[in-house]
Design a protein around this motif. Structure first.
Motif, short mmCIF file in Angstrom:
data_model
loop_
_atom_site.label_atom_id
_atom_site.label_comp_id
_atom_site.label_asym_id
_atom_site.label_seq_id
_atom_site.Cartn_x
_atom_site.Cartn_y
_atom_site.Cartn_z
N LYS A 174 0.85 -1.20 0.00
CA LYS A 174 0.00 0.00 0.00
C LYS A 174 0.88 1.25 0.00
CE LYS A 174 -3.61 2.34 2.61
NZ LYS A 174 -4.44 2.29 3.82
N PRO A 175 0.71 2.13 -1.01
CA PRO A 175 1.51 3.36 -1.04
C PRO A 175 1.06 4.34 0.04
CG PRO A 175 0.06 3.24 -2.95
CD PRO A 175 -0.13 1.98 -2.18
N VAL A 176 1.94 5.25 0.38
CA VAL A 176 1.62 6.27 1.37
C VAL A 176 0.61 7.24 0.76
CG1 VAL A 176 2.58 8.16 2.73
CG2 VAL A 176 3.91 6.09 2.37
N ASP A 177 -0.42 7.55 1.53
CA ASP A 177 -1.45 8.47 1.07
C ASP A 177 -0.99 9.89 1.36
OD1 ASP A 177 -3.76 9.67 0.24
OD2 ASP A 177 -5.07 8.67 1.67
N GLY A 178 -0.70 10.66 0.33
CA GLY A 178 -0.14 11.99 0.49
C GLY A 178 -1.16 13.10 0.65
N ARG A 179 -2.43 12.74 0.77
CA ARG A 179 -3.45 13.78 0.92
C ARG A 179 -3.39 14.39 2.32
NH1 ARG A 179 -8.73 10.58 -0.39
NH2 ARG A 179 -7.62 9.12 0.94
N VAL A 180 -3.74 15.68 2.43
CA VAL A 180 -3.75 16.37 3.71
C VAL A 180 -5.09 16.07 4.39
CG1 VAL A 180 -3.72 18.61 4.85
CG2 VAL A 180 -2.26 18.19 2.88
N THR A 181 -5.04 15.45 5.56
CA THR A 181 -6.26 15.12 6.28
C THR A 181 -6.33 15.80 7.64
OG1 THR A 181 -5.22 13.16 7.21
CG2 THR A 181 -6.43 12.85 5.18
N THR A 182 -5.38 16.67 7.93
CA THR A 182 -5.33 17.32 9.23
C THR A 182 -6.18 18.57 9.30
OG1 THR A 182 -3.44 18.66 8.59
CG2 THR A 182 -2.98 16.53 9.64
N GLY A 183 -6.66 19.04 8.16
CA GLY A 183 -7.41 20.28 8.14
C GLY A 183 -6.50 21.49 8.13
N GLU A 184 -5.23 21.28 7.84
CA GLU A 184 -4.22 22.35 7.85
C GLU A 184 -4.58 23.48 6.89
OE1 GLU A 184 0.51 22.81 6.77
OE2 GLU A 184 -0.34 20.83 7.14
N TYR A 185 -5.18 23.13 5.77
CA TYR A 185 -5.49 24.14 4.75
C TYR A 185 -6.95 24.58 4.79
CZ TYR A 185 -0.96 22.85 3.00
OH TYR A 185 0.37 22.60 2.89
N LYS A 186 -7.67 24.19 5.82
CA LYS A 186 -9.06 24.58 5.94
C LYS A 186 -9.15 26.08 6.20
CE LYS A 186 -13.24 23.07 8.24
NZ LYS A 186 -13.79 22.18 9.27
N ASN A 187 -9.97 26.76 5.43
CA ASN A 187 -10.16 28.22 5.54
C ASN A 187 -8.86 29.00 5.37
OD1 ASN A 187 -12.95 27.95 6.04
ND2 ASN A 187 -12.55 27.59 8.21
N TRP A 188 -8.00 28.54 4.47
CA TRP A 188 -6.72 29.21 4.27
C TRP A 188 -6.84 30.59 3.70
CZ3 TRP A 188 -5.07 30.61 -0.61
CH2 TRP A 188 -5.76 30.03 -1.68
N ARG A 189 -7.91 30.86 2.97
CA ARG A 189 -8.10 32.21 2.42
C ARG A 189 -8.43 33.22 3.52
NH1 ARG A 189 -11.01 29.42 -2.06
NH2 ARG A 189 -9.57 29.49 -3.80
#
Length: 68
Positions: free
Chosen positions: A49-64
């Protein structure tokens, strides 16, 4: 299926992820040895199984909003 290869649904159960996610990983080339036959993928039995590189921490939530 071909000997030594598994279908997307079998790999999805083995790795505990959705079949669509496995299809996307195959299409993006994240699973070495995966081969497409017509409309379905053949994945080697010993593929890891490859490493899933998606961001799931919410780090970019409401970045604007936070950039202002």
């Amino acid at each position: 299926m071909i000997n030594g290869y598994l279908e997307v649904s079998e790999i999805a159960k083995k790795w505990n992820i959705t079949t669509r996610r496995v299809q996307i990983m195959c299409a993006e080339g994240h699973i070495p040895g995966a081969v497409k036959f017509g409309r379905s993928w053949a994945i080697p039995e010993d593929a890891e199984k490859p490493v899933d590189g998606r961001v799931t921490t919410g780090e970019y939530k409401n970045w604007r909003k936070s950039a202002k």
